[in-house]
Design a protein around this motif. Structure first.
Motif, PDB file in Angstrom:
ATOM      1  N   ILE A   1       0.841  -1.207   0.000  1.00 57.83           N
ATOM      2  CA  ILE A   1       0.000   0.000   0.000  1.00 57.83           C
ATOM      3  C   ILE A   1       0.871   1.251   0.000  1.00 57.83           C
ATOM      4  O   ILE A   1       0.603   2.219  -0.731  1.00 57.83           O
ATOM      5  CB  ILE A   1      -0.940  -0.021   1.217  1.00 57.83           C
ATOM      6  N   GLN A   2       1.927   1.243   0.785  1.00 56.18           N
ATOM      7  CA  GLN A   2       2.792   2.412   0.840  1.00 56.18           C
ATOM      8  C   GLN A   2       3.605   2.589  -0.434  1.00 56.18           C
ATOM      9  O   GLN A   2       4.131   3.671  -0.684  1.00 56.18           O
ATOM     10  CB  GLN A   2       3.727   2.306   2.042  1.00 56.18           C
ATOM     11  N   ALA A   3       3.725   1.521  -1.242  1.00 59.14           N
ATOM     12  CA  ALA A   3       4.433   1.638  -2.516  1.00 59.14           C
ATOM     13  C   ALA A   3       3.610   2.370  -3.573  1.00 59.14           C
ATOM     14  O   ALA A   3       4.166   2.834  -4.574  1.00 59.14           O
ATOM     15  CB  ALA A   3       4.820   0.254  -3.033  1.00 59.14           C
ATOM     16  N   VAL A   4       2.299   2.466  -3.362  1.00 60.33           N
ATOM     17  CA  VAL A   4       1.438   3.190  -4.305  1.00 60.33           C
ATOM     18  C   VAL A   4       1.599   4.684  -4.067  1.00 60.33           C
ATOM     19  O   VAL A   4       1.575   5.157  -2.921  1.00 60.33           O
ATOM     20  CB  VAL A   4      -0.030   2.765  -4.131  1.00 60.33           C
ATOM     21  N   SER A   5       1.765   5.423  -5.131  1.00 53.15           N
ATOM     22  CA  SER A   5       1.974   6.866  -5.020  1.00 53.15           C
ATOM     23  C   SER A   5       0.802   7.538  -4.309  1.00 53.15           C
ATOM     24  O   SER A   5      -0.360   7.195  -4.534  1.00 53.15           O
ATOM     25  CB  SER A   5       2.156   7.479  -6.414  1.00 53.15           C
ATOM     26  N   LYS A   6       1.125   8.470  -3.424  1.00 54.32           N
ATOM     27  CA  LYS A   6       0.084   9.179  -2.701  1.00 54.32           C
ATOM     28  C   LYS A   6      -0.799   9.998  -3.636  1.00 54.32           C
ATOM     29  O   LYS A   6      -1.960  10.285  -3.341  1.00 54.32           O
ATOM     30  CB  LYS A   6       0.715  10.092  -1.649  1.00 54.32           C
TER      31      LYS A   6
ATOM     32  N   GLN B   1      -2.130   8.970  -6.289  1.00 51.89           N
ATOM     33  CA  GLN B   1      -3.268   8.159  -6.706  1.00 51.89           C
ATOM     34  C   GLN B   1      -4.442   8.332  -5.742  1.00 51.89           C
ATOM     35  O   GLN B   1      -5.592   8.484  -6.164  1.00 51.89           O
ATOM     36  CB  GLN B   1      -2.850   6.685  -6.759  1.00 51.89           C
ATOM     37  N   THR B   2      -4.140   8.346  -4.439  1.00 48.64           N
ATOM     38  CA  THR B   2      -5.189   8.540  -3.435  1.00 48.64           C
ATOM     39  C   THR B   2      -5.784   9.940  -3.538  1.00 48.64           C
ATOM     40  O   THR B   2      -7.008  10.118  -3.445  1.00 48.64           O
ATOM     41  CB  THR B   2      -4.611   8.307  -2.037  1.00 48.64           C
ATOM     42  N   GLU B   3      -4.931  10.924  -3.716  1.00 47.65           N
ATOM     43  CA  GLU B   3      -5.420  12.297  -3.809  1.00 47.65           C
ATOM     44  C   GLU B   3      -6.263  12.496  -5.062  1.00 47.65           C
ATOM     45  O   GLU B   3      -7.284  13.210  -5.033  1.00 47.65           O
ATOM     46  CB  GLU B   3      -4.240  13.257  -3.793  1.00 47.65           C
ATOM     47  N   ALA B   4      -5.867  11.880  -6.173  1.00 48.62           N
ATOM     48  CA  ALA B   4      -6.650  12.001  -7.410  1.00 48.62           C
ATOM     49  C   ALA B   4      -8.019  11.347  -7.250  1.00 48.62           C
ATOM     50  O   ALA B   4      -9.038  11.879  -7.706  1.00 48.62           O
ATOM     51  CB  ALA B   4      -5.890  11.369  -8.569  1.00 48.62           C
TER      52      ALA B   4
ATOM     53  N   SER C   1     -10.281   0.046  -1.971  1.00 50.06           N
ATOM     54  CA  SER C   1     -10.619  -1.195  -2.672  1.00 50.06           C
ATOM     55  C   SER C   1     -10.511  -1.080  -4.188  1.00 50.06           C
ATOM     56  O   SER C   1     -10.230  -2.073  -4.855  1.00 50.06           O
ATOM     57  CB  SER C   1     -12.042  -1.630  -2.296  1.00 50.06           C
ATOM     58  N   LEU C   2     -10.718   0.118  -4.733  1.00 51.77           N
ATOM     59  CA  LEU C   2     -10.745   0.283  -6.189  1.00 51.77           C
ATOM     60  C   LEU C   2      -9.468   0.873  -6.770  1.00 51.77           C
ATOM     61  O   LEU C   2      -9.160   0.640  -7.952  1.00 51.77           O
ATOM     62  CB  LEU C   2     -11.930   1.164  -6.601  1.00 51.77           C
ATOM     63  N   VAL C   3      -8.729   1.621  -5.970  1.00 47.30           N
ATOM     64  CA  VAL C   3      -7.565   2.336  -6.496  1.00 47.30           C
ATOM     65  C   VAL C   3      -6.258   1.819  -5.901  1.00 47.30           C
ATOM     66  O   VAL C   3      -5.321   1.472  -6.628  1.00 47.30           O
ATOM     67  CB  VAL C   3      -7.699   3.858  -6.248  1.00 47.30           C
ATOM     68  N   VAL C   4      -6.200   1.754  -4.584  1.00 47.71           N
ATOM     69  CA  VAL C   4      -4.926   1.458  -3.923  1.00 47.71           C
ATOM     70  C   VAL C   4      -4.595  -0.034  -3.975  1.00 47.71           C
ATOM     71  O   VAL C   4      -3.518  -0.424  -4.452  1.00 47.71           O
ATOM     72  CB  VAL C   4      -4.958   1.957  -2.463  1.00 47.71           C
ATOM     73  N   LEU C   5      -5.499  -0.887  -3.472  1.00 44.64           N
ATOM     74  CA  LEU C   5      -5.197  -2.317  -3.399  1.00 44.64           C
ATOM     75  C   LEU C   5      -4.925  -2.965  -4.760  1.00 44.64           C
ATOM     76  O   LEU C   5      -4.002  -3.784  -4.870  1.00 44.64           O
ATOM     77  CB  LEU C   5      -6.327  -3.053  -2.685  1.00 44.64           C
ATOM     78  N   PRO C   6      -5.689  -2.652  -5.827  1.00 42.11           N
ATOM     79  CA  PRO C   6      -5.346  -3.256  -7.124  1.00 42.11           C
ATOM     80  C   PRO C   6      -3.928  -2.946  -7.582  1.00 42.11           C
ATOM     81  O   PRO C   6      -3.278  -3.807  -8.189  1.00 42.11           O
ATOM     82  CB  PRO C   6      -6.399  -2.655  -8.071  1.00 42.11           C
ATOM     83  N   GLN C   7      -3.448  -1.734  -7.300  1.00 39.46           N
ATOM     84  CA  GLN C   7      -2.077  -1.402  -7.673  1.00 39.46           C
ATOM     85  C   GLN C   7      -1.068  -2.018  -6.700  1.00 39.46           C
ATOM     86  O   GLN C   7       0.044  -2.395  -7.092  1.00 39.46           O
ATOM     87  CB  GLN C   7      -1.893   0.120  -7.707  1.00 39.46           C
ATOM     88  N   ALA C   8      -1.450  -2.135  -5.438  1.00 41.58           N
ATOM     89  CA  ALA C   8      -0.544  -2.704  -4.443  1.00 41.58           C
ATOM     90  C   ALA C   8      -0.351  -4.202  -4.640  1.00 41.58           C
ATOM     91  O   ALA C   8       0.659  -4.758  -4.186  1.00 41.58           O
ATOM     92  CB  ALA C   8      -1.075  -2.431  -3.041  1.00 41.58           C
ATOM     93  N   LEU C   9      -1.298  -4.877  -5.303  1.00 40.18           N
ATOM     94  CA  LEU C   9      -1.173  -6.318  -5.495  1.00 40.18           C
ATOM     95  C   LEU C   9       0.092  -6.690  -6.254  1.00 40.18           C
ATOM     96  O   LEU C   9       0.651  -7.770  -6.041  1.00 40.18           O
ATOM     97  CB  LEU C   9      -2.403  -6.852  -6.244  1.00 40.18           C
ATOM     98  N   ARG C  10       0.565  -5.805  -7.134  1.00 41.85           N
ATOM     99  CA  ARG C  10       1.787  -6.104  -7.887  1.00 41.85           C
ATOM    100  C   ARG C  10       2.995  -6.209  -6.973  1.00 41.85           C
ATOM    101  O   ARG C  10       3.976  -6.878  -7.305  1.00 41.85           O
ATOM    102  CB  ARG C  10       2.018  -5.022  -8.949  1.00 41.85           C
ATOM    103  N   VAL C  11       2.930  -5.540  -5.835  1.00 42.52           N
ATOM    104  CA  VAL C  11       4.013  -5.608  -4.860  1.00 42.52           C
ATOM    105  C   VAL C  11       3.747  -6.692  -3.823  1.00 42.52           C
ATOM    106  O   VAL C  11       4.673  -7.312  -3.300  1.00 42.52           O
ATOM    107  CB  VAL C  11       4.200  -4.240  -4.165  1.00 42.52           C
TER     108      VAL C  11
END
Length: 412
Positions: A303-308, A310-313, A326-336
């Motif tokens: 989760i912390q690897a996802v750019s902040k 993305q959350t602000e957008a 559930s829709l923005v952060v976790l899908p991108q964090a799954l790669r890590v």
């Protein structure tokens, strides 16, 4: 007028195997393969010679002999007159059962703890940090023994249910929690093509229906994704997927006459239903909470690897915080998260070999324990154990790597 042509090709020389870049890599690979084959042949010859001098020979004929011991919890029919092969299969199924249950529970627990570790609530954040630091820094064997000891000491014995005390009554007259384990209703079929009494064919039919429902729901979701990409509007799929998942199974169970056998106290123990033994529960919970602490750290790092940004957008678009996760952060964090998650699943499978500490009959306890001691076939039993753990570990890695490839960032 002069014409250009390719220079004449020279004849092949042995020195080209090392000097020519076209053949050098192939030559080195052949040399490495020959060296490896020679080393393996030497080791095998040395082992065979030592066994011959000791009067031993490698044979797996003992697998057909009678096992001569009982197993407290089995997923298939088994008794003391069954073969050592049947005992090994029972141990393998018990290992796969506890590994499967622990992987699911540890994943759910780890994801929840990992997300809550980043909570804005100070108390929740510190509680999750306390859980992670405590459970991952104490060996899992100690947690297995602690949970098993607490369960056998605190829970009532089956004979205590004979009284009328409210603390020792069955839950909803269906569930009994004792120091020997948990007794739950057992499903069985009263009719069907395979016959009554819960035949294997009927259960295979139910499993096949669930597999078909999985692919049907996946087709509906993929179709919705294509429509969304083409039109920008996503059709509703929740109720359709629920119907695909549940309706076929419910109809099939009604056709096969699904019934439930309730546990009942008979004599000094419960009979009927399904018994989930205390050793299985202790091993399941210990592996779940222990490995869940490691998964929580993997989730937090992902989760912390996802750019902040993305959350602000997402917040700027008016998406609610829980939906952002559930829709923005976790899908991108799954790669890590997925690559180290594979290692945790492998650790669960291998750590299940500690089941012998609480008397759970996994493959290490049956094939690598009782069968080895009774037959004296240490080499054969150890080889079979190594082969099993190698195959199951490679299978888990292969399945998870396929899922990992689907989650990779797709570039144009």
């Amino acid at each position: 007028m002069s014409t250009l042509s390719d220079p004449p090709k020279g004849s092949f020389r042995l020195s080209m195997l090392l000097n020519d870049t076209r053949y050098r890599s192939m030559t080195l690979q052949v040399i490495a393969a020959i060296a490896l084959a020679s080393a393996l042949f030497y080791l095998y010859s040395n082992l065979a010679e030592n066994l011959r001098q000791a009067g031993l020979n490698i044979s797996f004929a003992f697998l057909g002999n009678s096992a001569g011991y009982d197993i407290n919890q089995t997923l298939i029919p088994y008794d003391s007159q069954s073969s050592n092969m049947s005992a090994a299969v029972v141990g393998i199924l018990n290992t796969l059962l506890v590994a499967f249950l622990a992987c699911i529970t540890a994943t759910v627990l780890g994801v929840m703890a990992g997300v809550l570790r980043l909570s804005n609530n100070w108390l929740v954040r510190k509680l999750m940090a306390f859980y992670v630091e405590i459970f991952r820094n104490i060996p899992v064997l100690i947690w297995i023994i602690i949970i098993f000891t607490v369960m056998t000491s605190v829970m009532p014995s089956p004979r205590d249910f004979r009284g009328a005390e409210p603390t020792t009554t069955m839950l909803w007259d269906m569930f009994a929690f004792t120091n020997r384990g948990v007794y739950v209703p057992g499903p069985y079929f009263t009719r069907g093509i395979g016959g009554a009494d819960g035949s294997v064919f009927n259960w295979l039919l139910v499993i096949a229906t669930l597999v078909g429902s999985f692919f049907g729901a996946r087709f509906i979701s993929q179709r919705a994704n294509r429509i969304q990409e083409e039109t920008g509007l996503r059709p509703a799929t929740l109720w359709t997927n629920l119907a695909i998942w549940f309706l076929p199974v419910i109809v099939l169970c009604l056709i096969l006459g699904l019934s439930w056998e309730m546990p009942a106290l008979k004599g000094f123990n419960f009979a009927g239903g399904i018994k989930i033994g205390g050793p299985l529960i202790a091993l399941w919970l210990a592996l779940s909470v222990y490995t869940g602490a490691f998964i929580a750290e993997n989730v937090r790092a992902g989760i912390q690897a996802v750019s902040k940004g993305q959350t602000e957008a997402a917040a700027a678009l008016g998406i609610r915080p829980n939906r952002v996760m559930s829709l923005v952060v976790l899908p991108q964090a799954l790669r890590v998260i997925i690559p180290p998650l594979i290692s945790q699943y492998l650790n669960i499978t291998k750590n299940s070999s500690l089941a012998i500490a609480v008397g759970y009959a996994d493959v290490t306890a049956t094939l690598g324990g009782i069968t080895l001691n009774q037959t004296g076939r240490a080499i054969e039993c150890v080889l079979l154990l190594m082969a099993f753990y190698l195959v199951i570990s490679l299978s888990i890695s292969a399945v998870m790597n396929v899922y990992n490839n689907t989650m990779k960032l797709k570039e144009r």
